[in-house]
Scaffold this active site. Structure first.
Site, PDB file in Angstrom:
ATOM      1  N   THR A 128     -23.829 -10.426   6.226  1.00  0.00           N
ATOM      2  CA  THR A 128     -23.456 -10.203   4.829  1.00  0.00           C
ATOM      3  C   THR A 128     -24.712  -9.811   4.047  1.00  0.00           C
ATOM      4  OG1 THR A 128     -21.638 -11.762   4.937  1.00  0.00           O
ATOM      5  CG2 THR A 128     -22.670 -11.527   2.782  1.00  0.00           C
ATOM      6  N   ARG A 178      -7.266 -12.605   5.049  1.00  0.00           N
ATOM      7  CA  ARG A 178      -8.202 -13.691   4.709  1.00  0.00           C
ATOM      8  C   ARG A 178      -9.249 -13.188   3.693  1.00  0.00           C
ATOM      9  NH1 ARG A 178     -14.106 -14.378   5.172  1.00  0.00           N
ATOM     10  NH2 ARG A 178     -14.518 -16.568   5.520  1.00  0.00           N
TER      11      ARG A 178
HETATM   12  N1  ASP Z   1     -19.628 -15.579   3.623  1.00  0.00           N
HETATM   13  C1  ASP Z   1     -18.993 -14.545   4.372  1.00  0.00           C
HETATM   14  C2  ASP Z   1     -17.524 -14.872   4.484  1.00  0.00           C
HETATM   15  O1  ASP Z   1     -17.197 -15.980   4.826  1.00  0.00           O
HETATM   16  C3  ASP Z   1     -19.539 -14.349   5.749  1.00  0.00           C
HETATM   17  C4  ASP Z   1     -21.030 -14.410   5.886  1.00  0.00           C
HETATM   18  O2  ASP Z   1     -21.751 -14.503   4.926  1.00  0.00           O
HETATM   19  O3  ASP Z   1     -21.493 -14.349   7.022  1.00  0.00           O
HETATM   20  O4  ASP Z   1     -16.730 -14.000   4.282  1.00  0.00           O
END
Ligand code: ASP
Length: 357
Positions: A225, A253
């Site tokens: 991310t 989701r």
């Molecule tokens: N926070 C992000 C999510 O759960 C994923 C991540 O940051 O790796 O969609």
């Protein structure tokens, strides 16, 4: 070597470490706080990964360092020219979305049906203006659509087909969904599905075993991310985050990134962009809670970020990290995983980049 040299440029805490030779950057914010006012600047992250060391080879490390440094420079160019923190955050994130190294835009992870569904948010701190999008499948740069939602609609969040219809009206570039797909994301999905099958088989063999709840037990090697927080010369904070979410997520989701106060938040005093197991970041309203620490509990942003990461999330255990900045330009970078590509750039225009602890 390059990372160690960059660490040596950051501030007094890091300088102390450099006096005895190159040392790895610590994972806690407190040790990376450059101290008194550092004025305007930008801090970014490229995803918190997992507790397992990432095992990047030299080329993969270099790609991440270059991408983070490039995004810092892009944001710095905006700020140095007197541009807004919103534009700086956007410029940095667009570059990272276009770079398939990260789990955002091109290169994003795949859901259980093998599709990319992208989430993003941007927030203008002093005005508390917000734009967020979730579950988009054709928007080349979801951060641009989030910005358009903020500035060109009456709304705060738009999802799926509706968000894409709005993108057409707002002249935001749409691409064929194949644009986002990479072999690394396909491999990650296959690994995650195999792990899920193994868990299902062992649960069938021992039906009373409790389901695994925490993020630490999950395999998700392709985290990445991206997020940025900037303070401009006018003293305005902005934060933004963009992600493909989690590998093998179910259709529809939505994670923490577009949920304001969970994965992304900014107000006049504090800005945060988070990365990690989104369901938990939503439950603990991580980004807003850190800013509450700064606003109402008199904590430094570094202490508030460390407290959230190490006292609240780590014991659960929940994997992740945050970057943040306060209205004086003091920064926070805290994560409890083995790596989090991250960087800071201030008025001097010299990017400081770290990958691991
Ligand atoms: N926070 C992000 C999510 O759960 C994923 C991540 O940051 O790796 O969609």
């Amino acid at each position: 070597m390059r990372t160690a040299m960059l660490v040596c440029l950051l501030g007094s805490a890091a300088l102390a470490a450099c006096a005895t030779g190159p040392a790895p950057a610590p994972a806690s914010s407190a040790a990376q706080d450059p101290g008194p006012r550092v004025e305007w600047g930008l801090v970014i992250h490229g995803g918190a990964g997992s507790r397992t060391p990432p095992g990047w080879n030299a080329e993969q490390r270099a790609a991440r360092e270059a991408a983070v440094a490039g995004a810092l420079r892009a944001g710095h160019a905006v700020l140095a020219a007197g541009g807004s923190s919103l534009d700086a955050v956007q410029a940095a994130i667009v570059l990272l979305e276009d770079d398939s190294t990260f789990n955002a835009g091109r290169g994003a992870v795949l859901n259980a049906e093998g599709r990319n569904e992208l989430d993003a948010a941007i927030m203008d701190g002093p005005a508390l203006r917000v734009g967020a999008v979730a579950g988009v499948q054709r928007v080349k740069n979801p951060i641009l659509l989030a910005r358009a939602v903020m500035e060109r609609s009456e709304h705060v969040m738009m999802i799926g087909d509706g968000a894409e219809q709005f993108a057409r009206l707002a002249d935001i570039e749409l691409v064929d969904p194949a644009y986002f797909r990479t072999q690394a994301a396909v491999n990650d999905l296959e690994r995650e599905k195999a792990s899920e099958r193994r868990k299902r088989d062992s649960a069938a063999a021992a039906p009373r075993a409790p389901p695994e709840e925490s993020s630490a037990a999950r395999i998700n090697s392709h985290y990445g991310t991206v997020g940025a927080v900037a303070l401009d010369r006018q003293g305005r904070l902005a934060a933004g985050t963009s992600t493909g979410g989690r590998t093998n997520k179910r259709y529809g989701r939505v994670g923490d990134v577009p949920i304001i106060g969970a994965g992304t938040y900014a107000n006049a005093d504090c800005g945060i962009s988070a990365t990690g197991h989104g369901e938990w970041f939503i439950r603990y309203t991580v980004a807003r809670d850190i800013c509450v620490g700064v606003q109402y509990r008199g904590q430094t942003i570094a202490a508030a970020a460390d407290s959230m990461m190490f006292r609240v999330l780590d014991p659960i255990p929940v994997d992740g990290g945050v970057v943040g900045m306060d209205r004086q330009g003091r920064i926070a970078m805290a994560f409890n995983t083995a790596s989090m590509p991250r960087g800071y750039i201030g008025p001097d225009g010299a990017p400081k980049v770290w990958l691991t602890r």
